[in-house]
Design a protein around this motif. Structure first.
Motif, short mmCIF file in Angstrom:
data_model
loop_
_atom_site.label_atom_id
_atom_site.label_comp_id
_atom_site.label_asym_id
_atom_site.label_seq_id
_atom_site.Cartn_x
_atom_site.Cartn_y
_atom_site.Cartn_z
N VAL A 148 0.85 -1.19 0.00
CA VAL A 148 0.00 0.00 0.00
C VAL A 148 0.89 1.24 0.00
O VAL A 148 1.69 1.43 0.92
CB VAL A 148 -0.92 0.02 1.23
CG1 VAL A 148 -1.79 1.28 1.21
CG2 VAL A 148 -1.80 -1.22 1.26
N PRO A 149 0.78 2.10 -1.02
CA PRO A 149 1.63 3.30 -1.06
C PRO A 149 1.13 4.36 -0.09
O PRO A 149 -0.04 4.33 0.34
CB PRO A 149 1.49 3.76 -2.51
CG PRO A 149 0.12 3.30 -2.92
CD PRO A 149 -0.10 2.00 -2.19
N PRO A 150 1.98 5.32 0.26
CA PRO A 150 1.54 6.42 1.12
C PRO A 150 0.36 7.16 0.51
O PRO A 150 0.25 7.31 -0.71
CB PRO A 150 2.78 7.32 1.19
CG PRO A 150 3.93 6.41 0.89
CD PRO A 150 3.40 5.41 -0.10
N GLY A 151 -0.53 7.63 1.38
CA GLY A 151 -1.67 8.41 0.93
C GLY A 151 -2.93 7.61 0.68
O GLY A 151 -3.96 8.18 0.32
N PHE A 152 -2.86 6.29 0.85
CA PHE A 152 -4.02 5.42 0.64
C PHE A 152 -4.29 4.58 1.89
O PHE A 152 -3.34 4.15 2.57
CB PHE A 152 -3.77 4.44 -0.52
CG PHE A 152 -3.82 5.04 -1.89
CD1 PHE A 152 -5.00 5.04 -2.60
CD2 PHE A 152 -2.69 5.59 -2.47
CE1 PHE A 152 -5.05 5.58 -3.89
CE2 PHE A 152 -2.72 6.12 -3.74
CZ PHE A 152 -3.91 6.11 -4.45
N THR A 153 -5.54 4.33 2.15
CA THR A 153 -5.88 3.20 3.02
C THR A 153 -5.77 1.94 2.17
O THR A 153 -5.75 2.00 0.94
CB THR A 153 -7.30 3.32 3.58
OG1 THR A 153 -8.23 3.19 2.48
CG2 THR A 153 -7.52 4.64 4.29
N GLN A 154 -5.71 0.80 2.83
CA GLN A 154 -5.58 -0.44 2.07
C GLN A 154 -6.79 -0.65 1.16
O GLN A 154 -6.64 -1.02 0.00
CB GLN A 154 -5.41 -1.63 3.03
CG GLN A 154 -5.08 -2.93 2.31
CD GLN A 154 -4.22 -3.85 3.14
OE1 GLN A 154 -3.27 -3.43 3.77
NE2 GLN A 154 -4.56 -5.14 3.15
N ALA A 155 -7.98 -0.38 1.69
CA ALA A 155 -9.20 -0.56 0.90
C ALA A 155 -9.23 0.39 -0.30
O ALA A 155 -9.60 0.00 -1.42
CB ALA A 155 -10.44 -0.35 1.76
N ASP A 156 -8.84 1.64 -0.05
CA ASP A 156 -8.84 2.61 -1.15
C ASP A 156 -7.82 2.24 -2.22
O ASP A 156 -8.06 2.43 -3.42
CB ASP A 156 -8.53 4.01 -0.62
CG ASP A 156 -9.70 4.63 0.13
OD1 ASP A 156 -10.83 4.11 -0.01
OD2 ASP A 156 -9.48 5.60 0.87
N GLY A 190 0.80 -8.14 3.39
CA GLY A 190 0.33 -7.84 2.05
C GLY A 190 -1.16 -7.59 2.06
O GLY A 190 -1.68 -6.78 2.84
N PHE A 191 -1.89 -8.31 1.21
CA PHE A 191 -3.32 -8.11 1.06
C PHE A 191 -4.10 -9.33 1.52
O PHE A 191 -3.59 -10.45 1.52
CB PHE A 191 -3.64 -7.75 -0.39
CG PHE A 191 -3.03 -6.44 -0.80
CD1 PHE A 191 -3.67 -5.24 -0.51
CD2 PHE A 191 -1.79 -6.39 -1.42
CE1 PHE A 191 -3.09 -4.03 -0.84
CE2 PHE A 191 -1.20 -5.19 -1.76
CZ PHE A 191 -1.85 -4.00 -1.47
N THR A 192 -5.34 -9.08 1.94
CA THR A 192 -6.17 -10.15 2.46
C THR A 192 -6.67 -11.04 1.33
O THR A 192 -6.67 -10.64 0.16
CB THR A 192 -7.38 -9.59 3.21
OG1 THR A 192 -8.25 -8.95 2.25
CG2 THR A 192 -6.96 -8.58 4.28
#
Length: 394
Positions: free
Chosen positions: A173-181, A209-211
């Motif tokens: 997840v890059p800076p500036g984002f929530t994981q969902a976004d 990482g991701f779910t």
């Protein structure tokens, strides 16, 4: 009349379940394809060009089916920190790890990325690699992910090698984002924008990482775009990534240190290849190895790859992975060599290579060894005596 014949060679064809050895054999080509394989004494006709291999061993051209070859910068400082006891996960959670390489890669041009990757590619080609997969995943925005994929394709134009690209936007997840976004951004923006430059879509499904649910969504979107999928699965813990990959009919699930037997059996049933990455396990000192016994019992195909990347496996040698696969995971010589030929081809969805058989692509790797086991036995050195790509010496 054949276009070319390679004779006075020993062959490891990968036919059947083993190495498919033919001693004192020959390989003949017409155009880009193999036209005949067998004992030299049975060679049925002349050729425009004949090459005396002087007793070398010919294998199918080696295939490195999992790499992160294109990136900027390095993570040697993080390596030093890990030597003091800081873990790979801890560095990642502090904003280092993948995100450190993202910052460097975003600052580089496409031309710079391709130029930096070229020496890494050269090292692999020198060992007999004729096909390579290259992932993105260090951009995490449309512009940089696309630049990475284009840089990877440039490498295939600059050197005689087949390059397959995988879009790995769901890497971190890059800076500036929530994981969902960010997952929504991947699905709505990065996937459709970068799809023309990708041959497959990958994702990192793990506790840093991701779910599984997020990965499902990315894979559904990828398949809607007509792209096959691959998965970084169950590296640090068992999140059911092996079974998830199987549900989506993934080409491969890679790492699998913590995959459970039921997930591996599901992969076997789905035809999903298990890609083993012993270099990463070695470099981050992972003591929990993949369940090779369960893989053998299920019949899942096992591939081996370099996983060359700046953080967890800065290794520019596929031959080294043969040794690590055998010594760390106790693979047999046949399992290891099939893992960088026929099973690696399956992991990329390329049924036209990975074996020496009529009708398949004439990609060959020649090795000056006395027996194939030496390719797994030696640590260091390079016995590759030449490559043939599409019927042409490279």
């Amino acid at each position: 009349m054949f276009d070319a014949v390679w004779t006075n060679a020993n062959l490891a064809t990968m036919a059947g379940d083993g190495l498919g050895i033919i001693e004192d054999g020959a390989v003949a080509s017409i155009g880009q394809d193999i036209a005949w394989v067998g004992p030299r004494k049975n060679l049925p006709g002349p050729a425009t060009a004949t090459y005396d291999c002087a007793g070398d061993w010919i294998l199918p051209g080696l295939i490195d089916c999992h790499t992160h070859l294109v990136f900027a910068g390095d993570r040697a400082e993080e390596f030093e920190r890990r030597l003091t006891g800081v873990t790979y996960e801890q560095i990642a959670r502090e904003g280092g790890g993948i995100l450190s390489t993202v910052r460097a890669t975003r600052a580089a041009t496409e031309e710079t990325l391709a130029a930096a990757a070229l020496p890494r590619l050269n090292a692999l080609l020198a060992e007999g690699v004729t096909t390579i997969e290259i992932k993105s995943g260090y951009g995490l925005d449309l512009a940089t992910e696309t630049a990475m994929l284009r840089a990877a394709r440039r490498l295939g134009e600059a050197r005689t090698v087949t390059v397959r690209t995988s879009l790995l936007a769901a890497h971190a997840v890059p800076p500036g984002f929530t994981q969902a976004d960010y997952i929504a951004h991947v699905i709505d923006t990065i996937l459709p924008g970068a799809a023309p430059y990708a041959d497959a879509v990958d994702a990192f499904c793990d506790r840093i990482g991701f779910t599984p649910a997020e990965t499902d969504a990315v894979f559904d979107a990828a398949r809607a775009l007509g792209l096959p999928v691959k998965l970084h699965a169950d590296q640090l813990c068992d999140l059911g990534g092996a079974a998830l990959a199987a549900r989506h009919g993934a080409l491969s699930a890679d790492h699998l240190e913590h995959a459970n037997p039921a997930g591996l059996a599901a992969m076997a049933a789905a035809g999903t290849v298990a890609v083993l990455l012993p270099g990463a396990g070695y470099f981050i000192r992972e003591t929990h190895h993949p369940d090779i016994a369960a893989m053998r019992e299920s019949g899942v195909r096992m591939a081996l790859a370099s996983d060359i990347n700046p953080g967890s496996c800065p290794a520019r040698s596929l031959l080294l992975m043969l040794n690590l696969g055998c010594t760390l995971y106790r693979l047999t010589v046949a399992e290891a060599l099939r893992g960088v030929t026929c099973h690696a081809a399956a992991a990329l969805g390329l049924p036209d290579r990975g074996m020496l058989a009529p009708g398949l692509r004439c990609d060959l790797a020649l090795f000056r060894v006395n027996r194939p086991a030496e390719l797994c036995y030696w640590i260091g050195g390079n016995p590759c005596a030449g490559r043939v790509v599409g019927g042409m010496s490279a």
